[in-house]
Design a protein around this motif. Structure first.
Motif, PDB file in Angstrom:
ATOM      1  N   SER A 181      35.516 -12.205  20.303  1.00 27.27           N
ATOM      2  CA  SER A 181      34.083 -12.037  20.006  1.00 27.27           C
ATOM      3  C   SER A 181      33.538 -13.283  19.334  1.00 27.27           C
ATOM      4  O   SER A 181      32.485 -13.821  19.703  1.00 27.27           O
ATOM      5  N   TRP A 182      34.270 -13.737  18.317  1.00 32.66           N
ATOM      6  CA  TRP A 182      33.815 -14.914  17.585  1.00 32.66           C
ATOM      7  C   TRP A 182      33.954 -16.176  18.437  1.00 32.66           C
ATOM      8  O   TRP A 182      33.146 -17.102  18.332  1.00 32.66           O
ATOM      9  N   SER A 185      30.668 -16.170  20.368  1.00 35.05           N
ATOM     10  CA  SER A 185      29.461 -16.440  19.577  1.00 35.05           C
ATOM     11  C   SER A 185      29.480 -17.856  19.011  1.00 35.05           C
ATOM     12  O   SER A 185      28.443 -18.507  18.906  1.00 35.05           O
ATOM     13  N   HIS A 259      29.595  -7.926  16.531  1.00 40.75           N
ATOM     14  CA  HIS A 259      30.804  -8.532  17.093  1.00 40.75           C
ATOM     15  C   HIS A 259      31.887  -7.514  17.436  1.00 40.75           C
ATOM     16  O   HIS A 259      32.930  -7.890  17.999  1.00 40.75           O
TER      17      HIS A 259
END
Length: 443
Positions: A181-182, A185, A259
């Motif tokens: 997720s990170w 992003s 997230h």
């Protein structure tokens, strides 16, 4: 947080980098600033003179002395391929053994510090000052593990994707960061650095919009000191979980995001499009599995060991993470850009290197002192970043940003003065600069 969205060095044709002549650079800055007079200072940086200096007199100066305000329009910037071509080829080569060694060192230091604390500091309320000191020290050490996982997410750790993702997934999950997720992003953050609406993390509020006006009003009501304290607490203590759960400080183009739940997305652009949604759920497995480990620890040993040995250092890791990202892209004289003025390479050069000193540079793998090079090409391993930085400083002294201000004064300046941005100039000279008072904007 990202699978590198940049061109792979081994396969990209790099243009031979040629220095723009002084005449061309001066003309470019003149057009961007909308004035006729510029001068070149001894360090090679462009500085505004005469009418140009007066144009920015009302803007506070950092240790960069308003250098970023003199950047030309994106059309007058060097191309991305030219900038990459100025960096030695060796800087793009990853060494898996060396990367694993750095990961092992950071992990061993973190675990070792925890074991020493458990062995020698009594778990008693009277010893809270010692536990606070331990939290600060081991949180600072453990930030090195966070940086290594960050490097894995950038495809800068190893050419072996399995090893890279395994290390990054494990380290980030233990720090309660959803790895894929990170990765995504953070890729968006790199691809839209200092973009006013599509940026991701530390996108400033805009004067004339609700959040910007509320922030300006808060400073006016509270006063400078209390407002700075509020900014420091909300950013450093609550900023990271707020970002993971709500997309706090992200650009308006994506709105509220999460997230852990990829379908939460209130903006026009998706943060986790297509197959990234499945990767978000893969990331959740690692985080929630470790939450289960922590829960079992609490059930068997009580809350005290968990709070003292894990939660304290974890909080300081988050403080360091936000401090770095905040200061890397924010200062009183660093502009932000709307879509018409923004380009990848101009946004990358609006990143700021700062002096963290040898201890923090060692523990945190120079994440704060070589960050310009990292934004020019995020797949450069940290152990090659100094060499890449020197190449950028030599080839593009007009665009490389370094603020010599010590970290604590710089942080106070940003917390106090970087309240909201307002538009300055029109056409090719347009930019968005920080203001800290609710006064009419200067044309």
């Amino acid at each position: 947080m990202l699978m590198s969205m940049t061109m792979k060095p081994a396969t990209v044709m790099r243009a031979q980098c040629t220095r723009t002549t002084t005449t061309t650079r001066v003309a470019a800055v003149t057009r961007a600033a909308g004035v006729s007079a510029v001068r070149r200072v001894a360090t090679g940086a462009i500085a505004l003179d005469g009418g140009a200096a007066g144009m920015f007199d009302d803007i506070d100066a950092s240790g960069m002395n308003r250098k970023a305000l003199a950047f030309p329009h994106k059309e007058d910037f060097p191309s991305r391929s030219a900038v990459l071509g100025s960096i030695p080829e060796d800087c793009f080569k990853k060494d898996t053994v060396k990367s694993l060694a750095y990961a092992a060192i950071s992990t061993a230091m973190t675990v070792g510090c925890g074991l020493l604390a458990a062995a020698f500091i009594p778990l008693q309320a009277a010893w809270w000052p010692a536990w606070l000191a331990y939290a600060a020290v081991n949180g600072t050490i453990a930030t090195g593990c966070w940086v290594i996982a960050h490097e894995c997410g950038h495809n800068a750790f190893s050419d072996n994707r399995f090893i890279q993702d395994a290390v990054g997934y494990a380290l980030h999950s233990v720090l309660l960061v959803p790895y894929f997720s990170w990765q995504r992003s953070h890729a968006v953050h790199h691809s839209r650095t200092n973009h006013l609406t599509e940026g991701e993390t530390h996108v400033p509020y805009v004067k004339g919009e609700i959040k910007g006006d509320l922030n300006l009003k808060a400073k006016e009501t509270l006063g400078e000191g209390p407002f700075a304290i509020l900014q420091l607490v909300t950013h450093l203590v609550f900023g990271w979980p707020a970002y993971l759960l709500t997309g706090a400080t992200g650009g308006s183009a994506r709105g509220v995001t999460n997230h852990f739940l990829p379908n939460i997305n209130t903006g026009a652009l998706e943060l986790f499009p297509g197959s990234w949604k499945k990767k978000v759920y893969y990331s959740d497995i690692g985080v929630f599995a470790f939450v289960g480990v922590l829960a079992a620890w609490v059930m068997n040993c009580g809350w005290a060991p968990f709070l003292a040995l894990y939660l304290g250092p974890y909080t300081f890791v988050n403080v360091w993470l936000v401090l770095y990202t905040w200061l890397q892209h924010t200062d009183v004289d660093v502009q932000h850009l709307a879509a018409d003025e923004w380009s990848y390479i101009k946004g990358a050069f609006l990143t700021i290197d700062r002096p963290y000193g040898p201890v923090f540079d060692f523990l945190h793998h120079r994440i704060g002192s070589t960050h310009v090079a990292h934004h020019v090409e995020c797949a450069i391993p940290h152990y090659k970043a100094v060499k890449a930085t020197e190449a950028l400083k030599t080839t593009y002294p007009d665009y490389y940003l370094y603020d010599p201000t010590p970290i604590w004064p710089a942080l106070l300046r940003v917390a106090t003065k970087c309240v909201a941005v307002a538009k300055r100039g029109e056409g090719k000279g347009a930019m968005w600069v920080f203001v800290d008072k609710n006064e009419p904007a200067t044309a």
